[in-house]
Design an enzyme around this catalytic site. Structure first.
Site, PDB file in Angstrom:
ATOM      1  N   SER A 142      -4.203   0.489  -1.124  1.00 24.89           N
ATOM      2  CA  SER A 142      -3.285   1.074  -0.145  1.00 24.89           C
ATOM      3  C   SER A 142      -4.056   1.969   0.810  1.00 24.89           C
ATOM      4  O   SER A 142      -5.136   2.476   0.475  1.00 24.89           O
ATOM      5  CB  SER A 142      -2.217   1.902  -0.866  1.00 24.89           C
ATOM      6  N   TYR A 155       0.225   8.522  -6.759  1.00 19.56           N
ATOM      7  CA  TYR A 155       0.008   7.224  -6.119  1.00 19.56           C
ATOM      8  C   TYR A 155      -1.302   7.230  -5.345  1.00 19.56           C
ATOM      9  O   TYR A 155      -2.113   6.298  -5.461  1.00 19.56           O
ATOM     10  CB  TYR A 155       1.179   6.907  -5.193  1.00 19.56           C
ATOM     11  N   ALA A 157      -3.905   9.152  -5.799  1.00 19.70           N
ATOM     12  CA  ALA A 157      -5.022   9.234  -6.733  1.00 19.70           C
ATOM     13  C   ALA A 157      -5.279   7.896  -7.406  1.00 19.70           C
ATOM     14  O   ALA A 157      -6.438   7.487  -7.600  1.00 19.70           O
ATOM     15  CB  ALA A 157      -4.744  10.302  -7.781  1.00 19.70           C
ATOM     16  N   LYS A 159      -4.618   4.875  -6.243  1.00 20.56           N
ATOM     17  CA  LYS A 159      -5.169   3.891  -5.311  1.00 20.56           C
ATOM     18  C   LYS A 159      -6.618   4.236  -4.927  1.00 20.56           C
ATOM     19  O   LYS A 159      -7.439   3.335  -4.712  1.00 20.56           O
ATOM     20  CB  LYS A 159      -4.281   3.794  -4.067  1.00 20.56           C
TER      21      LYS A 159
END
Length: 257
Positions: A142, A155, A157, A159
């Site tokens: 992402s 999220y 962290a 990705k």
């Protein structure tokens, strides 16, 4: 059909919707043999019916990536059905809102398990077969892995960890002829935000605001991300490895405003 890809064996996780679904459709249309992995048997059945693939070309595998026992089963069923593995596409992912002050340990662990641990375990389990065929891995990360955004701490962290997993693995298996890359989408029309608990009115407002936060003026479509995944998995990208490839409408180039 793509003569360079026809017959390649591909595992796609998160296959029942969004980017994963589009990846299955893309690889199947190219003549690949695809193992479509998701938790919902009904949705996988619908997907197989929509591919228009030859009988047996797309094999649904119902699995929960948070259960360690399901990981080797995905690989063993793939090898049993198709004789090996050429491409692994880790798409499955989850999103939860939360800050450093209020992210629960449960949410942190769940995001790390789905977004990082499961791809790691699948890569490790599939790697001997990928080495045998000089295959490759594409991880769906992402823009949040490359830029910090408030309110989605775990999220971001997870990705970022997936990106680093991609880069490290690429270095380690390059001498074996295996490539490992990631794609980093911006906001894309999938169920990711709805599944995180975002209500429809809030989601509509989020998509509208995303027109201004993405310099190209719109959010992405899952088939656009699938096109990039397909390219990176194909021989045309044979000299590309260890890359986290932005496909985000320019979102990663902007600052908060």
């Amino acid at each position: 059909m793509d003569s360079n890809m026809s017959g390649k064996v591909v595992i796609v996780t998160g296959a029942s919707s969004g980017i994963g679904r589009e990846c299955v459709l893309k690889f199947a249309a190219a003549g690949c043999k695809v193992v479509a992995v998701a938790r919902s048997q009904d949705k996988l059945g619908q997907l197989v019916g929509q591919t228009g693939a030859l009988e047996g070309q797309v094999r649904p595998v119902v699995a929960d990536l948070t259960r360690d026992a399901d990981i080797p089963r995905i690989v063993s069923e793939t090898v049993s059905a198709f004789g090996g593995i050429d491409i692994l596409v880790n798409v499955a992912g989850v999103l939860k809102n939360g800050t450093i002050l209020n992210t629960s340990t449960q949410d942190w662990d769940h995001l790390m398990n789905v977004n990082v641990r499961a791809p790691f375990l699948l890569m490790r389990e599939a790697m001997p077969y990928l080495i045998e065929r000089k295959g490759n891995v594409v991880n769906v990360s992402s823009v949040n892995g490359q830029r910090a955004f408030p309110g989605v701490l775990a999220y971001c962290a997870s990705k970022a960890a997936l990106d680093q997993l991609t880069h490290c693995a690429a270095l380690e298996v390059a001498e074996k002829g295996v490539r490992v890359n990631a794609v980093n989408p911006g906001v894309t029309l999938t169920n990711l935000h709805r599944n995180s608990g975002m209500q429809e009115d809030a989601y509509a407002g989020f998509l509208e605001r995303s027109k201004s936060t993405h310099p190209l003026g719109r959010v992405g479509r899952p088939e656009e991300v699938a096109d990039l995944v397909y390219f990176l998995a194909s021989p045309k990208a044979g000299w590309i490895t260890g890359v986290s490839y932005a496909i985000d409408g320019g979102r990663g180039q902007t600052c908060l405003r």
